[in-house]
Write a protein that holds these residues in place. Structure first.
Motif, PDB file in Angstrom:
ATOM      1  N   ASP A 154      18.854  -3.663   1.933  1.00 18.76           N
ATOM      2  CA  ASP A 154      18.477  -5.074   1.812  1.00 18.76           C
ATOM      3  C   ASP A 154      16.970  -5.241   1.662  1.00 18.76           C
ATOM      4  O   ASP A 154      16.481  -6.357   1.501  1.00 18.76           O
ATOM      5  N   ALA A 155      16.233  -4.142   1.732  1.00 20.98           N
ATOM      6  CA  ALA A 155      14.777  -4.153   1.578  1.00 20.98           C
ATOM      7  C   ALA A 155      14.375  -2.983   0.696  1.00 20.98           C
ATOM      8  O   ALA A 155      14.795  -1.843   0.945  1.00 20.98           O
ATOM      9  N   ILE A 156      13.573  -3.264  -0.336  1.00 19.58           N
ATOM     10  CA  ILE A 156      13.190  -2.242  -1.302  1.00 19.58           C
ATOM     11  C   ILE A 156      11.709  -2.403  -1.640  1.00 19.58           C
ATOM     12  O   ILE A 156      11.247  -3.515  -1.909  1.00 19.58           O
ATOM     13  N   LEU A 157      10.970  -1.304  -1.633  1.00 22.51           N
ATOM     14  CA  LEU A 157       9.609  -1.313  -2.133  1.00 22.51           C
ATOM     15  C   LEU A 157       9.653  -1.171  -3.654  1.00 22.51           C
ATOM     16  O   LEU A 157      10.521  -0.480  -4.192  1.00 22.51           O
ATOM     17  N   LEU A 158       8.721  -1.805  -4.337  1.00 20.13           N
ATOM     18  CA  LEU A 158       8.620  -1.742  -5.787  1.00 20.13           C
ATOM     19  C   LEU A 158       7.355  -0.969  -6.135  1.00 20.13           C
ATOM     20  O   LEU A 158       6.253  -1.408  -5.812  1.00 20.13           O
ATOM     21  N   ALA A 159       7.510   0.173  -6.759  1.00 21.02           N
ATOM     22  CA  ALA A 159       6.375   1.054  -7.027  1.00 21.02           C
ATOM     23  C   ALA A 159       5.226   0.311  -7.716  1.00 21.02           C
ATOM     24  O   ALA A 159       5.438  -0.395  -8.706  1.00 21.02           O
ATOM     25  N   ASN A 160       4.015   0.452  -7.138  1.00 20.05           N
ATOM     26  CA  ASN A 160       2.796  -0.163  -7.687  1.00 20.05           C
ATOM     27  C   ASN A 160       2.922  -1.669  -7.897  1.00 20.05           C
ATOM     28  O   ASN A 160       2.281  -2.230  -8.787  1.00 20.05           O
ATOM     29  N   HIS A 161       3.720  -2.313  -7.060  1.00 14.22           N
ATOM     30  CA  HIS A 161       3.948  -3.749  -7.278  1.00 14.22           C
ATOM     31  C   HIS A 161       4.048  -4.535  -5.972  1.00 14.22           C
ATOM     32  O   HIS A 161       3.238  -5.401  -5.695  1.00 14.22           O
ATOM     33  N   GLY A 162       5.046  -4.268  -5.162  1.00 15.05           N
ATOM     34  CA  GLY A 162       5.246  -5.076  -3.965  1.00 15.05           C
ATOM     35  C   GLY A 162       6.553  -4.721  -3.294  1.00 15.05           C
ATOM     36  O   GLY A 162       6.884  -3.544  -3.144  1.00 15.05           O
ATOM     37  N   ALA A 163       7.314  -5.738  -2.913  1.00 15.25           N
ATOM     38  CA  ALA A 163       8.558  -5.496  -2.192  1.00 15.25           C
ATOM     39  C   ALA A 163       9.550  -6.614  -2.447  1.00 15.25           C
ATOM     40  O   ALA A 163       9.176  -7.728  -2.849  1.00 15.25           O
ATOM     41  N   LEU A 164      10.816  -6.314  -2.196  1.00 11.60           N
ATOM     42  CA  LEU A 164      11.899  -7.284  -2.352  1.00 11.60           C
ATOM     43  C   LEU A 164      12.845  -7.168  -1.167  1.00 11.60           C
ATOM     44  O   LEU A 164      13.158  -6.058  -0.727  1.00 11.60           O
ATOM     45  N   THR A 165      13.287  -8.310  -0.654  1.00 12.77           N
ATOM     46  CA  THR A 165      14.303  -8.328   0.388  1.00 12.77           C
ATOM     47  C   THR A 165      15.365  -9.355   0.043  1.00 12.77           C
ATOM     48  O   THR A 165      15.109 -10.308  -0.700  1.00 12.77           O
ATOM     49  N   CYS A 166      16.553  -9.167   0.592  1.00 17.16           N
ATOM     50  CA  CYS A 166      17.637 -10.122   0.360  1.00 17.16           C
ATOM     51  C   CYS A 166      18.443 -10.297   1.633  1.00 17.16           C
ATOM     52  O   CYS A 166      18.378  -9.475   2.546  1.00 17.16           O
ATOM     53  N   GLY A 167      19.214 -11.402   1.696  1.00 22.91           N
ATOM     54  CA  GLY A 167      19.974 -11.670   2.902  1.00 22.91           C
ATOM     55  C   GLY A 167      21.032 -12.733   2.700  1.00 22.91           C
ATOM     56  O   GLY A 167      21.196 -13.272   1.609  1.00 22.91           O
ATOM     57  N   ILE A 168      21.731 -13.046   3.790  1.00 24.44           N
ATOM     58  CA  ILE A 168      22.827 -14.020   3.727  1.00 24.44           C
ATOM     59  C   ILE A 168      22.314 -15.449   3.688  1.00 24.44           C
ATOM     60  O   ILE A 168      23.071 -16.375   3.412  1.00 24.44           O
ATOM     61  N   ALA A 179       0.838  -1.201   0.000  1.00 26.06           N
ATOM     62  CA  ALA A 179       0.000   0.000   0.000  1.00 26.06           C
ATOM     63  C   ALA A 179       0.876   1.255   0.000  1.00 26.06           C
ATOM     64  O   ALA A 179       0.594   2.228  -0.717  1.00 26.06           O
ATOM     65  N   PHE A 180       1.950   1.241   0.789  1.00 25.34           N
ATOM     66  CA  PHE A 180       2.880   2.374   0.793  1.00 25.34           C
ATOM     67  C   PHE A 180       3.551   2.513  -0.578  1.00 25.34           C
ATOM     68  O   PHE A 180       3.730   3.619  -1.087  1.00 25.34           O
ATOM     69  N   ALA A 181       3.920   1.374  -1.186  1.00 27.52           N
ATOM     70  CA  ALA A 181       4.560   1.408  -2.494  1.00 27.52           C
ATOM     71  C   ALA A 181       3.627   1.988  -3.549  1.00 27.52           C
ATOM     72  O   ALA A 181       4.055   2.725  -4.438  1.00 27.52           O
ATOM     73  N   ILE A 182       2.350   1.669  -3.471  1.00 23.40           N
ATOM     74  CA  ILE A 182       1.366   2.173  -4.423  1.00 23.40           C
ATOM     75  C   ILE A 182       1.138   3.678  -4.235  1.00 23.40           C
ATOM     76  O   ILE A 182       0.955   4.422  -5.202  1.00 23.40           O
ATOM     77  N   CYS A 183       1.203   4.115  -2.989  1.00 16.77           N
ATOM     78  CA  CYS A 183       1.018   5.535  -2.695  1.00 16.77           C
ATOM     79  C   CYS A 183       2.293   6.356  -2.891  1.00 16.77           C
ATOM     80  O   CYS A 183       2.271   7.589  -2.768  1.00 16.77           O
ATOM     81  N   GLY A 184       3.394   5.683  -3.184  1.00 14.37           N
ATOM     82  CA  GLY A 184       4.650   6.391  -3.404  1.00 14.37           C
ATOM     83  C   GLY A 184       5.267   6.944  -2.133  1.00 14.37           C
ATOM     84  O   GLY A 184       5.973   7.956  -2.160  1.00 14.37           O
ATOM     85  N   ILE A 185       5.037   6.261  -1.012  1.00 13.84           N
ATOM     86  CA  ILE A 185       5.546   6.723   0.282  1.00 13.84           C
ATOM     87  C   ILE A 185       6.603   5.739   0.793  1.00 13.84           C
ATOM     88  O   ILE A 185       6.270   4.595   1.126  1.00 13.84           O
ATOM     89  N   PRO A 186       7.863   6.135   0.876  1.00 13.67           N
ATOM     90  CA  PRO A 186       8.892   5.220   1.390  1.00 13.67           C
ATOM     91  C   PRO A 186       8.732   5.010   2.894  1.00 13.67           C
ATOM     92  O   PRO A 186       8.093   5.815   3.586  1.00 13.67           O
TER      93      PRO A 186
END
Length: 225
Positions: free
Chosen positions: A155-169, A107-114
């Motif tokens: 290591d965590a990124i919102l994807l505009a109008n889509h969702g989110a991505l995270t990565c780790g060890i 919802a934050f990603a869709i609204c353009g709010i980091p």
């Protein structure tokens, strides 16, 4: 197939169930991958709900996203594996990637709010902040290209109008960042309904960053706060 690969397949399925139960994606949304060697990866199949996967559905691919082994169910890798492979290319320290559509974070990603308000110690220590990558069409190179500017410091990124991505060890590290990000987003949403969230002071944030580096020694990349 060695025992470690079997364990990782089972772990991917377990994480998929957790994601599904926590409203991190409807139907077949999301994907998970793990690096098992310099040129081989395990990833979730396309067209299968993350809540209903079994280990024999998991795909083994190379760094070009091509199947290395057929499985008994003839499943194919997710079309969004391109985004995962770009993370591994840009971040040699990463061995696992999770992409999901967590309800509040999306919802934050869709609204353009980091997610950049420092409101509680845990989110400051383990995430710092979560930026928004520009919109990229799923299953194309636009999406991998959109996250590159952020990978060296987050290591965590919102994807505009889509969702989110995270990565780790490892798989659990990547998944827990997704779960932590969603909790952070939910807190920001709820506190904004109640009133104005009271943010930590610059001095308090500096102390938390020092704890991250000196005491907790949290692996991964972290933005300058």
């Amino acid at each position: 197939m060695n025992n470690s690969e079997q364990f990782l397949k089972e772990q991917i399925c377990d994480i998929g169930k957790r994601m599904y139960m926590k409203d991190m994606g409807a139907a077949n949304d999301g994907n998970i991958s793990v690096k098992i060697s310099e040129n081989s990866f395990l990833c979730t199949p396309t067209g299968v709900s993350k809540g209903f996967m079994t280990p024999d559905m998991i795909c083994k691919i190379n760094s070009q996203g091509e199947l290395m082994e057929e499985n008994s169910l003839n499943t194919k890798p997710s079309s969004e594996i391109k985004m995962h492979l770009r993370v591994y290319e840009e971040r040699p320290d990463v061995t696992a990637v999770v992409h999901a559509h967590p309800l509040y974070a999306t919802a934050f990603a869709i609204c353009g709010i980091p997610l950049n308000k420092q409101i509680m110690p845990e989110s400051t220590i383990f995430l710092g902040e979560v930026p928004i990558a520009e919109y990229g069409t799923p299953s194309t190179e636009e999406l991998p290209n959109s996250i590159v500017p952020y990978l060296q410091n987050h290591d965590a990124i919102l994807l505009a109008n889509h969702g989110a991505l995270t990565c780790g060890i490892d798989l659990m590290s990547a998944y827990f960042k997704m779960e932590s990000m969603e909790f952070y987003a939910k807190l920001l949403y709820l506190t904004s309904l109640i009133g104005k969230p009271k943010e930590l002071t610059k001095e308090q944030v500096t102390t938390l960053v020092q704890l991250r580096e000196e005491k907790f020694k949290v692996p991964g990349r972290f933005p300058n706060l």
